[in-house]
Design a protein around this motif. Sequence first.
Motif, PDB file in Angstrom:
ATOM      1  N   GLY A 189       0.797  -1.229   0.000  1.00  0.00           N
ATOM      2  CA  GLY A 189       0.000   0.000   0.000  1.00  0.00           C
ATOM      3  C   GLY A 189       0.826   1.273   0.000  1.00  0.00           C
ATOM      4  N   VAL A 190       2.132   1.157  -0.080  1.00  0.00           N
ATOM      5  CA  VAL A 190       2.977   2.352   0.017  1.00  0.00           C
ATOM      6  C   VAL A 190       3.506   2.722  -1.366  1.00  0.00           C
ATOM      7  CG1 VAL A 190       5.064   3.337   1.045  1.00  0.00           C
ATOM      8  CG2 VAL A 190       3.629   1.788   2.381  1.00  0.00           C
ATOM      9  N   ARG A 191       3.223   3.970  -1.766  1.00  0.00           N
ATOM     10  CA  ARG A 191       3.646   4.425  -3.092  1.00  0.00           C
ATOM     11  C   ARG A 191       4.983   5.157  -2.989  1.00  0.00           C
ATOM     12  NH1 ARG A 191      -0.522   8.275  -5.318  1.00  0.00           N
ATOM     13  NH2 ARG A 191       1.041   9.722  -6.079  1.00  0.00           N
ATOM     14  N   VAL A 192       5.883   4.826  -3.873  1.00  0.00           N
ATOM     15  CA  VAL A 192       7.186   5.512  -3.902  1.00  0.00           C
ATOM     16  C   VAL A 192       7.033   6.796  -4.725  1.00  0.00           C
ATOM     17  CG1 VAL A 192       9.572   5.355  -4.696  1.00  0.00           C
ATOM     18  CG2 VAL A 192       8.456   3.355  -3.657  1.00  0.00           C
ATOM     19  N   LEU A 193       7.355   7.944  -4.122  1.00  0.00           N
ATOM     20  CA  LEU A 193       7.227   9.220  -4.819  1.00  0.00           C
ATOM     21  C   LEU A 193       8.563   9.734  -5.349  1.00  0.00           C
ATOM     22  CD1 LEU A 193       4.800  11.191  -2.461  1.00  0.00           C
ATOM     23  CD2 LEU A 193       4.239   9.703  -4.384  1.00  0.00           C
ATOM     24  N   ALA A 194       9.652   9.327  -4.709  1.00  0.00           N
ATOM     25  CA  ALA A 194      10.967   9.772  -5.186  1.00  0.00           C
ATOM     26  C   ALA A 194      12.039   8.770  -4.797  1.00  0.00           C
ATOM     27  CB  ALA A 194      11.315  11.148  -4.614  1.00  0.00           C
ATOM     28  N   SER A 195      13.003   8.610  -5.703  1.00  0.00           N
ATOM     29  CA  SER A 195      14.164   7.756  -5.447  1.00  0.00           C
ATOM     30  C   SER A 195      15.390   8.523  -5.902  1.00  0.00           C
ATOM     31  CB  SER A 195      14.075   6.460  -6.260  1.00  0.00           C
ATOM     32  OG  SER A 195      12.921   5.745  -5.906  1.00  0.00           O
ATOM     33  N   ILE A 196      16.522   8.217  -5.290  1.00  0.00           N
ATOM     34  CA  ILE A 196      17.751   8.870  -5.714  1.00  0.00           C
ATOM     35  C   ILE A 196      18.652   7.837  -6.384  1.00  0.00           C
ATOM     36  CG2 ILE A 196      18.651   8.717  -3.330  1.00  0.00           C
ATOM     37  CD1 ILE A 196      20.285  11.234  -3.944  1.00  0.00           C
ATOM     38  N   PRO A 197      19.002   8.096  -7.649  1.00  0.00           N
ATOM     39  CA  PRO A 197      19.829   7.125  -8.368  1.00  0.00           C
ATOM     40  C   PRO A 197      21.242   7.081  -7.803  1.00  0.00           C
ATOM     41  CG  PRO A 197      19.134   8.956  -9.813  1.00  0.00           C
ATOM     42  CD  PRO A 197      18.642   9.269  -8.440  1.00  0.00           C
ATOM     43  N   ALA A 198      21.877   5.925  -7.923  1.00  0.00           N
ATOM     44  CA  ALA A 198      23.236   5.735  -7.391  1.00  0.00           C
ATOM     45  C   ALA A 198      24.171   6.858  -7.841  1.00  0.00           C
ATOM     46  CB  ALA A 198      23.778   4.383  -7.829  1.00  0.00           C
ATOM     47  N   ALA A 199      24.018   7.277  -9.100  1.00  0.00           N
ATOM     48  CA  ALA A 199      24.928   8.284  -9.655  1.00  0.00           C
ATOM     49  C   ALA A 199      24.839   9.617  -8.908  1.00  0.00           C
ATOM     50  CB  ALA A 199      24.618   8.494 -11.128  1.00  0.00           C
ATOM     51  N   ASP A 200      23.703   9.884  -8.234  1.00  0.00           N
ATOM     52  CA  ASP A 200      23.540  11.157  -7.522  1.00  0.00           C
ATOM     53  C   ASP A 200      23.880  11.045  -6.038  1.00  0.00           C
ATOM     54  OD1 ASP A 200      22.763  12.244  -9.883  1.00  0.00           O
ATOM     55  OD2 ASP A 200      20.613  12.219  -9.445  1.00  0.00           O
ATOM     56  N   ILE A 201      24.273   9.855  -5.592  1.00  0.00           N
ATOM     57  CA  ILE A 201      24.642   9.675  -4.179  1.00  0.00           C
ATOM     58  C   ILE A 201      26.148   9.910  -4.064  1.00  0.00           C
ATOM     59  CG2 ILE A 201      24.747   8.044  -2.252  1.00  0.00           C
ATOM     60  CD1 ILE A 201      22.319   6.608  -3.487  1.00  0.00           C
ATOM     61  N   PRO A 202      26.570  10.852  -3.189  1.00  0.00           N
ATOM     62  CA  PRO A 202      28.006  11.113  -3.072  1.00  0.00           C
ATOM     63  C   PRO A 202      28.751   9.844  -2.662  1.00  0.00           C
ATOM     64  CG  PRO A 202      26.727  12.731  -1.851  1.00  0.00           C
ATOM     65  CD  PRO A 202      25.766  11.683  -2.300  1.00  0.00           C
ATOM     66  N   ASP A 203      29.950   9.715  -3.182  1.00  0.00           N
ATOM     67  CA  ASP A 203      30.764   8.537  -2.882  1.00  0.00           C
ATOM     68  C   ASP A 203      31.098   8.503  -1.389  1.00  0.00           C
ATOM     69  OD1 ASP A 203      32.569   6.560  -2.654  1.00  0.00           O
ATOM     70  OD2 ASP A 203      34.060   7.430  -4.012  1.00  0.00           O
ATOM     71  N   PRO A 204      30.660   7.469  -0.686  1.00  0.00           N
ATOM     72  CA  PRO A 204      30.923   7.428   0.755  1.00  0.00           C
ATOM     73  C   PRO A 204      32.313   6.886   1.090  1.00  0.00           C
ATOM     74  CG  PRO A 204      29.581   5.567   0.107  1.00  0.00           C
ATOM     75  CD  PRO A 204      29.887   6.327  -1.153  1.00  0.00           C
ATOM     76  N   GLY A 205      33.134   6.624   0.093  1.00  0.00           N
ATOM     77  CA  GLY A 205      34.440   6.026   0.375  1.00  0.00           C
ATOM     78  C   GLY A 205      34.250   4.581   0.793  1.00  0.00           C
ATOM     79  N   ASN A 206      35.150   4.103   1.655  1.00  0.00           N
ATOM     80  CA  ASN A 206      35.050   2.690   2.046  1.00  0.00           C
ATOM     81  C   ASN A 206      34.455   2.522   3.429  1.00  0.00           C
ATOM     82  OD1 ASN A 206      36.188   1.722  -0.322  1.00  0.00           O
ATOM     83  ND2 ASN A 206      38.234   2.265   0.426  1.00  0.00           N
ATOM     84  N   ASP A 207      33.829   3.588   3.936  1.00  0.00           N
ATOM     85  CA  ASP A 207      33.397   3.536   5.331  1.00  0.00           C
ATOM     86  C   ASP A 207      32.090   2.796   5.557  1.00  0.00           C
ATOM     87  OD1 ASP A 207      35.587   5.019   5.683  1.00  0.00           O
ATOM     88  OD2 ASP A 207      34.547   6.898   6.136  1.00  0.00           O
ATOM     89  N   LEU A 208      31.324   2.595   4.500  1.00  0.00           N
ATOM     90  CA  LEU A 208      30.015   1.963   4.689  1.00  0.00           C
ATOM     91  C   LEU A 208      30.127   0.448   4.590  1.00  0.00           C
ATOM     92  CD1 LEU A 208      27.394   4.007   2.621  1.00  0.00           C
ATOM     93  CD2 LEU A 208      27.725   3.963   5.071  1.00  0.00           C
ATOM     94  N   PRO A 209      29.299  -0.266   5.374  1.00  0.00           N
ATOM     95  CA  PRO A 209      29.242  -1.714   5.176  1.00  0.00           C
ATOM     96  C   PRO A 209      28.747  -2.032   3.768  1.00  0.00           C
ATOM     97  CG  PRO A 209      27.584  -0.962   6.778  1.00  0.00           C
ATOM     98  CD  PRO A 209      28.416   0.231   6.416  1.00  0.00           C
ATOM     99  N   ALA A 210      29.151  -3.170   3.243  1.00  0.00           N
ATOM    100  CA  ALA A 210      28.856  -3.500   1.841  1.00  0.00           C
ATOM    101  C   ALA A 210      27.371  -3.378   1.520  1.00  0.00           C
ATOM    102  CB  ALA A 210      29.356  -4.893   1.541  1.00  0.00           C
ATOM    103  N   HIS A 211      26.497  -3.785   2.446  1.00  0.00           N
ATOM    104  CA  HIS A 211      25.064  -3.757   2.128  1.00  0.00           C
ATOM    105  C   HIS A 211      24.529  -2.338   2.023  1.00  0.00           C
ATOM    106  CE1 HIS A 211      25.023  -3.501   6.538  1.00  0.00           C
ATOM    107  NE2 HIS A 211      23.865  -2.885   6.385  1.00  0.00           N
ATOM    108  N   GLN A 212      25.311  -1.353   2.442  1.00  0.00           N
ATOM    109  CA  GLN A 212      24.846   0.027   2.336  1.00  0.00           C
ATOM    110  C   GLN A 212      25.406   0.760   1.127  1.00  0.00           C
ATOM    111  OE1 GLN A 212      24.695   0.929   6.871  1.00  0.00           O
ATOM    112  NE2 GLN A 212      24.234   2.825   5.807  1.00  0.00           N
ATOM    113  N   LEU A 213      26.343   0.142   0.451  1.00  0.00           N
ATOM    114  CA  LEU A 213      26.850   0.783  -0.766  1.00  0.00           C
ATOM    115  C   LEU A 213      25.802   0.600  -1.864  1.00  0.00           C
ATOM    116  CD1 LEU A 213      30.539  -0.374  -0.426  1.00  0.00           C
ATOM    117  CD2 LEU A 213      29.649   1.955  -0.142  1.00  0.00           C
ATOM    118  N   THR A 214      25.610   1.624  -2.668  1.00  0.00           N
ATOM    119  CA  THR A 214      24.567   1.563  -3.690  1.00  0.00           C
ATOM    120  C   THR A 214      25.193   1.225  -5.037  1.00  0.00           C
ATOM    121  OG1 THR A 214      23.350   3.237  -2.464  1.00  0.00           O
ATOM    122  CG2 THR A 214      22.648   2.827  -4.728  1.00  0.00           C
TER     123      THR A 214
END
Length: 256
Positions: A189-214
């Motif tokens: 029942g939840v409609r998605v109104l906006a998503s941010i593509p990987a290309a627009d997400i700033p590079d977090p470097g290597n600090d994020l756990p693998a499952h959080q990298l886009t």
Amino acid sequence: MASLDSPRDSPRPPARRASLGARVGVLALQGDVREHALTLEALGSVAVPVRRASELAGIDGLILPGGESTTIDKLTRIFGLAEPLKDAMRNGMPMYGSCAGMIMLADRIADPSCDQHGNPQQTIGGLDMVVRRNAFGRQRESFETTLRFEGLDRPDTAGDDGPGTQRREADTVQAVFIRAPWVEKVGDGVRVLASIPAADIPDPGNDLPAHQLTPAGVARIVAVRSGTLLATSFHPEVTGERRVHELFIRMIRGEA
Ligand code: GLN
């Protein structure tokens, strides 16, 4: 509906961009209450700070601002607001949560913070979704982008900016992300109104756990709606962006 000017004797003129009237509460326990209030008032609504349950009675809708969801959770319980907020929602009160407010409206948190006794933070819930806190990484605590956002059309106010006015592209908003969550999963029942593509997400470097990298080609959900509930990962209110609040007021008025 109201696409034409009303006759002079009409008891209720059509909604105009300059005056989207409603009494909108802003949960004022912690977070960027003032920015939401200023945005609401710029749109012609009345902003009402809400700190106690009795103040829920006089409002048409409620904004849960950004801040820190663990603190907002604790304070809603200390001030006896958690149950009244759930009741108000069950009774149909429209609610809009930005950032920490989005977390407060989520049924589930992927990575809840726990207190010293190991009790996980709680939410008001209402939106059938899983959110992940601080999902874009702490090292990049803030970034701004332009996002495509569904459902912003205002057929009743088209042309209000006057001749020659440069209008923003109809379906985009200016979005600031500050230690923002993303939505990891939504129910039917939840409609998605906006998503941010990987290309627009700033590079977090290597600090994020693998499952959080886009991964390239993937997009992260950052705005959702279900019935009278609206939530965004980002803060529209800090850039002078008004279109998300405009949408929320139109939801309150039954026009969107
Ligand atoms: N990271 C914060 C939280 O978990 C949200 C940040 C914000 O609202 N800007 O509550």
